[in-house]
Scaffold this motif. Sequence first.
Motif, PDB file in Angstrom:
ATOM      1  N   ASP A 244     -12.753  12.736   8.614  1.00 31.22           N
ATOM      2  CA  ASP A 244     -11.604  12.946   9.496  1.00 31.22           C
ATOM      3  C   ASP A 244     -11.817  12.079  10.723  1.00 31.22           C
ATOM      4  N   THR A 245     -10.994  11.028  10.855  1.00 28.91           N
ATOM      5  CA  THR A 245     -11.146  10.092  11.963  1.00 28.91           C
ATOM      6  C   THR A 245      -9.987  10.211  12.957  1.00 28.91           C
ATOM      7  N   THR A 246      -9.417  11.406  13.042  1.00 29.40           N
ATOM      8  CA  THR A 246      -8.311  11.659  13.956  1.00 29.40           C
ATOM      9  C   THR A 246      -8.690  11.289  15.390  1.00 29.40           C
ATOM     10  N   VAL A 247      -7.803  10.595  16.064  1.00 30.33           N
ATOM     11  CA  VAL A 247      -8.031  10.213  17.460  1.00 30.33           C
ATOM     12  C   VAL A 247      -7.531  11.312  18.402  1.00 30.33           C
ATOM     13  N   ASP A 248      -6.265  11.709  18.239  1.00 28.74           N
ATOM     14  CA  ASP A 248      -5.658  12.704  19.133  1.00 28.74           C
ATOM     15  C   ASP A 248      -5.699  14.091  18.486  1.00 28.74           C
ATOM     16  N   ARG A 249      -6.850  14.697  18.502  1.00 32.65           N
ATOM     17  CA  ARG A 249      -7.015  15.997  17.851  1.00 32.65           C
ATOM     18  C   ARG A 249      -6.221  17.087  18.567  1.00 32.65           C
ATOM     19  N   ALA A 250      -6.058  16.979  19.851  1.00 30.44           N
ATOM     20  CA  ALA A 250      -5.310  17.988  20.595  1.00 30.44           C
ATOM     21  C   ALA A 250      -3.855  18.034  20.130  1.00 30.44           C
ATOM     22  N   PHE A 251      -3.286  16.880  19.797  1.00 33.41           N
ATOM     23  CA  PHE A 251      -1.883  16.847  19.378  1.00 33.41           C
ATOM     24  C   PHE A 251      -1.714  17.359  17.956  1.00 33.41           C
ATOM     25  N   TYR A 252      -2.549  16.921  17.022  1.00 34.94           N
ATOM     26  CA  TYR A 252      -2.337  17.253  15.616  1.00 34.94           C
ATOM     27  C   TYR A 252      -2.840  18.640  15.245  1.00 34.94           C
ATOM     28  N   ALA A 254      -3.982  21.737  13.729  1.00 31.43           N
ATOM     29  CA  ALA A 254      -4.513  22.246  12.464  1.00 31.43           C
ATOM     30  C   ALA A 254      -4.452  21.230  11.332  1.00 31.43           C
ATOM     31  N   VAL A 255      -3.686  20.148  11.502  1.00 30.09           N
ATOM     32  CA  VAL A 255      -3.636  19.127  10.457  1.00 30.09           C
ATOM     33  C   VAL A 255      -4.351  17.877  10.947  1.00 30.09           C
ATOM     34  N   GLU A 256      -4.833  17.084  10.004  1.00 27.94           N
ATOM     35  CA  GLU A 256      -5.501  15.847  10.356  1.00 27.94           C
ATOM     36  C   GLU A 256      -4.498  14.809  10.857  1.00 27.94           C
ATOM     37  N   GLY A 257      -4.980  13.928  11.742  1.00 25.45           N
ATOM     38  CA  GLY A 257      -4.154  12.807  12.169  1.00 25.45           C
ATOM     39  C   GLY A 257      -4.455  11.561  11.374  1.00 25.45           C
ATOM     40  N   THR A 258      -5.729  11.403  10.989  1.00 26.65           N
ATOM     41  CA  THR A 258      -6.176  10.237  10.215  1.00 26.65           C
ATOM     42  C   THR A 258      -7.338  10.653   9.318  1.00 26.65           C
ATOM     43  N   LEU A 259      -7.355  10.135   8.122  1.00 23.55           N
ATOM     44  CA  LEU A 259      -8.434  10.397   7.170  1.00 23.55           C
ATOM     45  C   LEU A 259      -8.850   9.103   6.478  1.00 23.55           C
ATOM     46  N   ASP A 260     -10.158   8.938   6.304  1.00 24.62           N
ATOM     47  CA  ASP A 260     -10.712   7.837   5.518  1.00 24.62           C
ATOM     48  C   ASP A 260     -11.482   8.416   4.346  1.00 24.62           C
ATOM     49  N   GLY A 268     -18.506   1.690 -10.852  1.00 32.76           N
ATOM     50  CA  GLY A 268     -19.183   1.254  -9.644  1.00 32.76           C
ATOM     51  C   GLY A 268     -18.318   0.485  -8.669  1.00 32.76           C
ATOM     52  N   VAL A 269     -17.001   0.461  -8.887  1.00 34.01           N
ATOM     53  CA  VAL A 269     -16.114  -0.241  -7.979  1.00 34.01           C
ATOM     54  C   VAL A 269     -16.171   0.370  -6.585  1.00 34.01           C
ATOM     55  N   ASN A 270     -16.116  -0.473  -5.559  1.00 32.77           N
ATOM     56  CA  ASN A 270     -16.094  -0.018  -4.171  1.00 32.77           C
ATOM     57  C   ASN A 270     -14.647   0.277  -3.806  1.00 32.77           C
ATOM     58  N   ALA A 271     -14.247   1.549  -3.826  1.00 31.65           N
ATOM     59  CA  ALA A 271     -12.852   1.932  -3.617  1.00 31.65           C
ATOM     60  C   ALA A 271     -12.733   2.809  -2.375  1.00 31.65           C
ATOM     61  N   LYS A 272     -11.773   2.445  -1.520  1.00 31.44           N
ATOM     62  CA  LYS A 272     -11.556   3.232  -0.306  1.00 31.44           C
ATOM     63  C   LYS A 272     -10.067   3.348  -0.030  1.00 31.44           C
ATOM     64  N   MET A 273      -9.717   4.344   0.781  1.00 31.46           N
ATOM     65  CA  MET A 273      -8.337   4.536   1.190  1.00 31.46           C
ATOM     66  C   MET A 273      -8.296   5.111   2.600  1.00 31.46           C
ATOM     67  N   ARG A 274      -7.146   4.921   3.257  1.00 30.18           N
ATOM     68  CA  ARG A 274      -6.962   5.441   4.602  1.00 30.18           C
ATOM     69  C   ARG A 274      -5.517   5.909   4.738  1.00 30.18           C
ATOM     70  N   THR A 275      -5.331   7.045   5.375  1.00 32.87           N
ATOM     71  CA  THR A 275      -3.989   7.556   5.630  1.00 32.87           C
ATOM     72  C   THR A 275      -3.933   8.128   7.035  1.00 32.87           C
ATOM     73  N   SER A 276      -2.763   8.051   7.669  1.00 35.31           N
ATOM     74  CA  SER A 276      -2.709   8.437   9.078  1.00 35.31           C
ATOM     75  C   SER A 276      -1.283   8.706   9.537  1.00 35.31           C
ATOM     76  N   TYR A 277      -1.171   9.582  10.541  1.00 31.53           N
ATOM     77  CA  TYR A 277       0.058   9.751  11.308  1.00 31.53           C
ATOM     78  C   TYR A 277      -0.095   9.098  12.691  1.00 31.53           C
TER      79      TYR A 277
END
Length: 377
Positions: A244-252, A254-260, A268-277
Amino acid sequence: MKRRHFLSNTAKSTGGIMVASSLTTLGLLSGPSGRAGEKRGLGVALVGLGGYATGQLAPALERTENCYLAGIVTGTPSKADSWVDQYHISSKNVYNYDNFDEISNNDEIDIVYVVLPNSMHAEFVIRAAQAGKHVICEKPMATKYEDCQRMIDACRKAEKKLSIGYRLHFEPHNLEAMRLGQRQVFGKVLESDAGFAFPLRDKSRWRLDKEMAGGGPLMDVGIYAIQSTIYTLGQLPIALQATDTTVDRAFYGAVEGTLDVKFDFPTGVNAKMRTSYEESSNYLKVQAQEGSWELAPAYSYGGLKGRTHLGAINFPAVNQQALQMDDFATCILKDKQSTVRGEMGQRDMFIIDKIYESAAAGKPVSLKGIPNILHLV
């Protein structure tokens, strides 16, 4: 907005009231195939007339070949009146959330498409199945894995088909991403990076209500990044680690603001994703042994663009929702299994639960027991 308030605010005022040839065949490279209300195949009732139903699904049903907009379910009389006028819907095919179950007596409605807030999906999918209707459920399938199983069981018991609104399985750029990855056109995939995000700073939106949404951007747009990672590789992840890489935790709150998220796959593929408000992004990037490809934007309703290391990926624009709904109607008419059936939505809910578990614990988690369902091309 809590679920009870959603129903109350709406019901209170009612008083309880492959590509190119396939696309050409479906008539989606030209103008609309017919007016709304014109009977073409199976009748569809939309449950919930919010932005997606209004802006995407209803217009798409004017361009379908195998189904048409036959009915609506809403708790707002003004919406019902305007939809009846605009789409030539019979007044007997208009329902509200209280009398919804009476839809079982309506032979003009074959398919119910549930387009309600996430926490209400399970209830109305189950009620639709019990009413003897085939069901499309908008993503995410539910807010809990256990609810997904109840939904699947209800449809099986009723001998009705259940599909999830995964429109991009019918979109040519994403189908090409599947082909390039699954068939190893440029060799084995080495790296995959997917991201989907948009700024959401309106506290009144139900998507920021944990009870209604089930979570933050992961439950909304992050699910597209999960999907594209899996269908590009054509394999299931075996473990993941989320942060959980949420920046503005006070605003969001109970829900996450950003996730990696980082996924482990058998190859063995190097797979990543990121989602954010908290930011904007819309991409899929893949590196293979002998080349690369990307889609950007990758997940929008239109205007998708892609390229490989050799040049542009060019496909005609399509109506994704029309293709999706036509495919489901065809599956019903031919008694075939939907590519994006309920078990796929359940699989993604399994992954989402594990992502939240990993983020909370701060360590990797196993995906042992993940439902074994893939879209292979």
